[in-house]
Design a protein around this motif. Sequence first.
Motif, short mmCIF file in Angstrom:
data_model
loop_
_atom_site.label_atom_id
_atom_site.label_comp_id
_atom_site.label_asym_id
_atom_site.label_seq_id
_atom_site.Cartn_x
_atom_site.Cartn_y
_atom_site.Cartn_z
N THR A 54 4.77 57.61 25.73
CA THR A 54 4.77 58.58 24.64
C THR A 54 5.85 59.63 24.87
O THR A 54 6.40 59.76 25.97
CB THR A 54 3.41 59.27 24.53
N LYS A 55 6.12 60.38 23.83
CA LYS A 55 7.09 61.47 23.94
C LYS A 55 6.67 62.46 25.02
O LYS A 55 7.50 62.90 25.83
CB LYS A 55 7.23 62.17 22.58
N ILE A 56 5.41 62.79 25.06
CA ILE A 56 4.91 63.73 26.07
C ILE A 56 5.11 63.16 27.47
O ILE A 56 5.51 63.88 28.40
CB ILE A 56 3.42 64.05 25.82
N GLU A 57 4.86 61.85 27.63
CA GLU A 57 5.07 61.22 28.95
C GLU A 57 6.54 61.26 29.34
O GLU A 57 6.88 61.51 30.51
CB GLU A 57 4.56 59.79 28.91
N HIS A 58 7.43 61.00 28.38
CA HIS A 58 8.87 61.06 28.68
C HIS A 58 9.29 62.47 29.09
O HIS A 58 10.10 62.64 30.02
CB HIS A 58 9.67 60.61 27.46
N ILE A 59 8.77 63.46 28.42
CA ILE A 59 9.09 64.85 28.78
C ILE A 59 8.61 65.14 30.20
O ILE A 59 9.32 65.76 31.00
CB ILE A 59 8.46 65.82 27.77
N THR A 60 7.41 64.69 30.52
CA THR A 60 6.88 64.89 31.88
C THR A 60 7.75 64.19 32.92
O THR A 60 8.04 64.76 33.99
CB THR A 60 5.43 64.36 31.96
N LYS A 93 12.90 65.96 23.24
CA LYS A 93 12.06 66.98 22.60
C LYS A 93 12.27 67.03 21.09
O LYS A 93 11.34 67.35 20.34
CB LYS A 93 12.35 68.35 23.21
N GLY A 108 2.18 59.23 18.82
CA GLY A 108 2.97 60.04 19.75
C GLY A 108 4.10 59.31 20.42
O GLY A 108 4.73 59.86 21.35
#
Length: 428
Positions: free
Chosen positions: A9-15, A140, A148
Amino acid sequence: MSKKHYSKTKIEHITLLNGLIERYGDIYELILQRVDQANNFSMYTAKMSVDATFAFIKRLPRDYENLDGVQRALKLPKINSIKKLATEDPAIYSQPNAVVISLGKPNSTEDPIVSIGTIHNFPELLVYKINLKRMLKRVKSAQVDSLGYIINEKDLFFGTLIDAHHRLEGLFAAERFTFEVPVTVYLDLPRNEIYRVFININKFQDKPSNVHTLAIEQEAGIFADEEEQSKRIISMLNTDMDNTNLELGMDEKSSKQPQWSILFDRIKTVDAKRPAKARKIYVTNSTFDKLIKDNLFDVVSKELSVNRKAEILNDYFLAWSKCFPVAWEDTKNHVLVKSMGFQIMMKLFPTIYAPLSYGRVPTQQDFIDFINRTLNNGEPLMMGDTPFDIEWDSDTFGGYSSGKGIGQIVKTLKGHINSQAQTAATPY
């Protein structure tokens, strides 16, 4: 297979990107060593951390939702097996096989993420630089779907995974994010050549036989626990001819060898409708797995190999089939090769095996002789005051198919076996 099975997910990539920035700073550098294979490809070798392979390299598995994909569709059991290996003993786990990827060359945008430099006096080395801060900014601002996941992954990620999909997913599931893997890197490989490279890697890959794998595990001091042993025994009993059969004395040159196991393709391992011409299922793998754990390992020597334990069970069931051929062949009117019958046979295994195994491993003929002397000798089974002919017919035994009923039958059969063994005055 849906996108969520092979993307993050986008959140996982950001992390992931924040983690890389914390460890490496704004720039992630790959030192590429040129590999000359006398062809037109720009091929290099390098190393990458597991989280980096997910942060900016897209996956292209081939499935019904992605028919132009490259990698094989993900198989969760394979991922879980790799996860287990990577977490059981991290101090000795290694992954020497190379991850194979293609990386894009720098583009002409005003805010490039990728750049390539050289190292003075080392003409065979390149430095592939990834600007993590700029990559994070792009991620982002990326659009996502309802779950997501980033919609335009192909436009955002500049790397493509060619091979090692399952390995990386297993390491990711094991949370080995900083674990470094060897990487073979192609620069700007065209899509049709990506297919070709994948074929060259996998077309002639053969999985080692069970015999070879188990022998090497023994040499390495790797002994499977009962959980793993049970699964392997089921797989071997349920599988058609392979090199395992050579160990069992079958002709290597035979072009059409018989199945070595009487349970070949009789154990249910897939929760789906069976093909019309498929063999009739005798027992599910989950039921058989529990029966093996509860009734095999405590009576069979721990020093015996998994192959040998599978062979013992095969001999045991072959003996039942020869002692009660009508019941074994007629699944409509008999219970022997239904779930009830398999539960009874396996729960009787310790009672039958123990007296036969003093100082040796029983043979198929030992099992046949014992079963005939104690269960197939014309003496009825007394269920209370009611005599039952031990012919396994559904009319007689079908009323005891519940868990409680099977327990009652097994308890009575054990007493019957012990009584008949003594009466028969055999060496058992």
